[in-house]
Write an enzyme that holds these catalytic residues in place. Structure first.
Site, mmCIF file in Angstrom:
data_model
loop_
_atom_site.group_PDB
_atom_site.id
_atom_site.type_symbol
_atom_site.label_atom_id
_atom_site.label_comp_id
_atom_site.label_asym_id
_atom_site.label_seq_id
_atom_site.Cartn_x
_atom_site.Cartn_y
_atom_site.Cartn_z
ATOM 1 N N GLY A 169 0.804 -1.210 0.000
ATOM 2 C CA GLY A 169 0.000 0.000 0.000
ATOM 3 C C GLY A 169 0.837 1.261 0.000
ATOM 4 N N CYS A 170 1.010 1.852 1.178
ATOM 5 C CA CYS A 170 1.655 3.158 1.264
ATOM 6 C C CYS A 170 3.148 3.118 0.942
ATOM 7 C CB CYS A 170 1.421 3.750 2.641
ATOM 8 S SG CYS A 170 -0.333 4.087 2.970
#
Length: 213
Positions: free
Chosen positions: A152-153
């Site tokens: 994700g991030c």
């Protein structure tokens, strides 16, 4: 990783190295309690080891007088006010409202007095934050990344780092995800196309080389 897939990627020209530049910074993406506290909805059972590795990266960079940047997702009100479609897709973003019990940084790896903290609304450390300009003003050309989560991030920040002209180096032991499948698949893809995936020992040795004197 080795095998037919790895051989196919190499034959297609993937997996070359971006390497180290002239001046690195450590970028720690969202090392917050939402991922580290047992009982939190987003808890990762591999968070503790990754946080210990992030702490070592941060300490090594500080000793070398290199910048350390922490990011966190933070919403002053409801996430839907600032990131409507993201909040619709991921209702768990409510964990990142200001003052929420799991929104803060962990005691294992908190920002130090000389570190920079960047708050964001979306996965990338760069989107809507002005981080690229800040890094350039410091003369930074290389980012040593750790954080949550790999798929994700961390991935979004490494990809944007590349697109903004930085050399992204993702530290394998300093990132974690919910499951080994997405974790390993994203490390493979990042290393093939967008970043160098390196070990914690190599990252710390590389950072130490930039210490004054």
């Amino acid at each position: 990783m080795s095998g037919p897939l790895d051989e196919d990627y190499r034959a297609a020209g993937f997996g070359r190295r971006v390497g180290w530049g002239e001046r690195p910074a450590v970028l720690l993406v969202d090392p917050v309690r939402a991922y580290a506290d047992p009982g939190a909805a987003l808890f990762l059972d591999t968070a503790a080891d990754a946080l210990a590795a992030m702490r070592r990266l941060a300490d090594t960079a500080r000793a070398a007088r290199l910048p350390v940047v922490f990011t966190a997702v933070r919403y002053e009100g409801e996430p839907a006010d600032d990131a409507p479609h993201f909040a619709r897709k991921v209702p768990g973003l409510r964990a990142f409202r200001a003052g929420a019990p799991h929104a803060g940084f962990t005691p294992v790896c908190p920002p130090g007095p000389s570190d920079t903290v960047v708050f964001k609304h979306y996965p990338s450390a760069f989107f809507g934050t002005g981080l690229d300009g800040t890094l350039r003003s410091w003369g930074i050309d290389t980012l040593v990344l750790g954080g949550f989560s790999t798929s994700g991030c961390v991935r979004a920040s490494a990809l944007d780092g590349l697109q903004y002209g930085f050399r992204p180096l993702v530290v394998r032991q300093a990132v974690a995800d919910r499951d080994p499948g997405p974790h390993e698949a994203n490390l493979f893809d990042l290393d093939s196309k967008y970043a160098d995936v390196i070990t914690l020992d190599d990252a710390c040795a590389g950072l130490t080389r930039y210490a004054p004197g």
